[in-house]
Write a protein that holds these residues in place. Structure first.
Motif, short mmCIF file in Angstrom:
data_model
loop_
_atom_site.label_atom_id
_atom_site.label_comp_id
_atom_site.label_asym_id
_atom_site.label_seq_id
_atom_site.Cartn_x
_atom_site.Cartn_y
_atom_site.Cartn_z
N GLY A 39 0.89 -1.30 0.00
CA GLY A 39 -0.05 -0.17 0.10
C GLY A 39 0.90 1.33 0.13
O GLY A 39 0.17 2.24 0.49
N TYR A 40 1.98 1.32 -0.38
CA TYR A 40 2.85 2.57 -0.38
C TYR A 40 3.07 2.87 -1.84
O TYR A 40 2.78 1.95 -2.88
CB TYR A 40 4.06 2.52 0.35
CG TYR A 40 3.87 1.97 1.66
CD1 TYR A 40 3.55 2.97 2.66
CD2 TYR A 40 3.92 0.78 2.15
CE1 TYR A 40 3.17 2.65 4.15
CE2 TYR A 40 3.77 0.32 3.61
CZ TYR A 40 3.33 1.33 4.39
OH TYR A 40 3.05 0.78 5.83
N ARG A 151 3.45 -3.18 7.67
CA ARG A 151 4.87 -3.22 7.46
C ARG A 151 5.48 -4.27 6.50
O ARG A 151 6.52 -4.37 5.61
CB ARG A 151 5.48 -3.60 9.07
CG ARG A 151 6.83 -3.83 9.12
CD ARG A 151 7.66 -2.24 8.60
NE ARG A 151 9.00 -2.78 9.13
CZ ARG A 151 10.15 -2.92 8.44
NH1 ARG A 151 9.88 -3.61 7.17
NH2 ARG A 151 11.20 -3.08 8.96
N SER A 152 4.61 -5.49 6.47
CA SER A 152 5.07 -6.56 5.50
C SER A 152 3.88 -7.68 5.40
O SER A 152 2.90 -7.51 6.00
CB SER A 152 6.42 -7.08 6.03
OG SER A 152 6.04 -7.86 7.36
N ARG A 153 4.05 -8.10 4.16
CA ARG A 153 3.26 -9.43 3.79
C ARG A 153 4.14 -10.74 3.56
O ARG A 153 4.83 -10.41 2.51
CB ARG A 153 1.98 -8.91 2.94
CG ARG A 153 1.18 -10.02 2.52
CD ARG A 153 0.59 -9.50 1.24
NE ARG A 153 -0.40 -10.55 0.89
CZ ARG A 153 -0.21 -11.18 -0.22
NH1 ARG A 153 1.14 -11.38 -0.80
NH2 ARG A 153 -0.90 -12.30 -0.72
N THR A 154 3.86 -11.55 4.35
CA THR A 154 4.55 -12.86 3.88
C THR A 154 3.37 -14.03 3.85
O THR A 154 2.16 -13.78 4.40
CB THR A 154 5.54 -13.19 4.98
OG1 THR A 154 4.99 -13.35 6.20
CG2 THR A 154 6.71 -12.45 4.91
N VAL A 155 3.69 -15.01 2.91
CA VAL A 155 2.69 -16.10 2.68
C VAL A 155 2.97 -17.34 3.38
O VAL A 155 4.30 -17.87 3.01
CB VAL A 155 2.26 -16.24 1.23
CG1 VAL A 155 1.34 -17.75 1.28
CG2 VAL A 155 1.71 -15.23 0.67
N TYR A 162 0.51 -10.80 8.09
CA TYR A 162 0.72 -9.14 7.83
C TYR A 162 1.45 -8.87 9.19
O TYR A 162 1.03 -9.13 10.23
CB TYR A 162 -0.29 -8.58 7.55
CG TYR A 162 -1.00 -8.66 6.34
CD1 TYR A 162 -0.82 -8.09 5.27
CD2 TYR A 162 -2.09 -9.82 6.01
CE1 TYR A 162 -1.25 -8.16 3.84
CE2 TYR A 162 -2.82 -9.82 4.89
CZ TYR A 162 -2.34 -9.26 3.86
OH TYR A 162 -3.01 -9.32 2.64
N ALA A 163 2.35 -7.96 9.06
CA ALA A 163 2.97 -7.25 10.18
C ALA A 163 2.37 -5.85 10.26
O ALA A 163 2.46 -5.16 9.04
CB ALA A 163 4.43 -7.18 10.22
N VAL A 164 1.87 -5.29 11.26
CA VAL A 164 1.06 -4.13 11.34
C VAL A 164 1.90 -3.38 12.12
O VAL A 164 2.08 -3.79 13.39
CB VAL A 164 -0.31 -4.41 11.50
CG1 VAL A 164 -1.38 -2.99 11.61
CG2 VAL A 164 -1.20 -5.05 10.40
#
Length: 200
Positions: A39-40, A151-155, A162-164
């Protein structure tokens, strides 16, 4: 009667104890983790990413020079110039920080006014847009957008994780805050099944 009095006093104590939270978010150059996937760097919208205190950038010039080119004058005319001047005046009329109260109580939490006619006609307010653009140029981002930010998205095993983080700060005590102008913000991550790489 006595029980009712205690309830009223308790309610007043609770209401009086609610945080009078204003808020701000700082902007800086995009970090490597600030990707479009989370989202950036939205084209035409983002001038920078949300920063932790001490990481932000800002102008250090006491004087900002601005002008109006011919295309601006042809489109907005003198009325547009006046609206930009009103926005600049808001900044110029701010007192020095040393003259402000410790809790910033002289500034109202909500200064919005809704122009329903302009909204229905999809007309935007040039003064408000100028203020927002100047604030972004000065390194202050939209607090509501960055109260909670990805902050990040990993699968992991086909499940996105997600890290928020918070990138919204209380202007009095400078701690991360979930409040913007007295309103508590929470978050929810919505991910579509049709396109798992699209976030909202």
């Amino acid at each position: 009667m006595r029980a009712s009095l205690y309830r009223i006093l308790l309610l007043l104590a609770l209401v009086g104890g609610l945080p009078k939270a204003r808020a701000f978010s700082m902007l800086g150059a995009f970090d490597t983790w600030m990707t479009q996937e989370v989202g950036y760097q939205i084209l035409g919208l983002d001038v920078g990413g949300p920063m932790n205190l001490g990481e932000e950038h800002r102008w250090n010039m006491p004087i900002i020079t601005y002008g109006f080119d011919e295309s601006f004058l042809n489109y907005f005319g003198q009325r547009g110039v006046e609206e930009v001047e009103k926005a600049i005046k808001i900044f110029n009329d701010l007192p020095p920080f040393s003259k402000m109260s410790p809790d910033l109580s002289e500034f109202p939490l909500d200064t919005r006014r809704m122009n329903y006619r302009a909204n229905a006609l999809f007309v935007f307010d040039l003064k408000s847009q100028t203020l927002a653009s100047l604030l972004e140029s000065l390194g202050v981002g939209p607090a509501e957008r960055f109260v909670w930010t990805l902050r990040s998205r990993t699968v992991i095993n086909n499940i996105p994780v997600y890290a928020v983080i918070k990138r919204n700060f209380d202007p009095v005590i400078f701690n991360p805050s979930s409040y913007v102008n007295g309103v508590l913000y929470t978050y929810q991550i919505l991910q579509t099944l049709a396109n798992p790489d699209v976030w909202e």
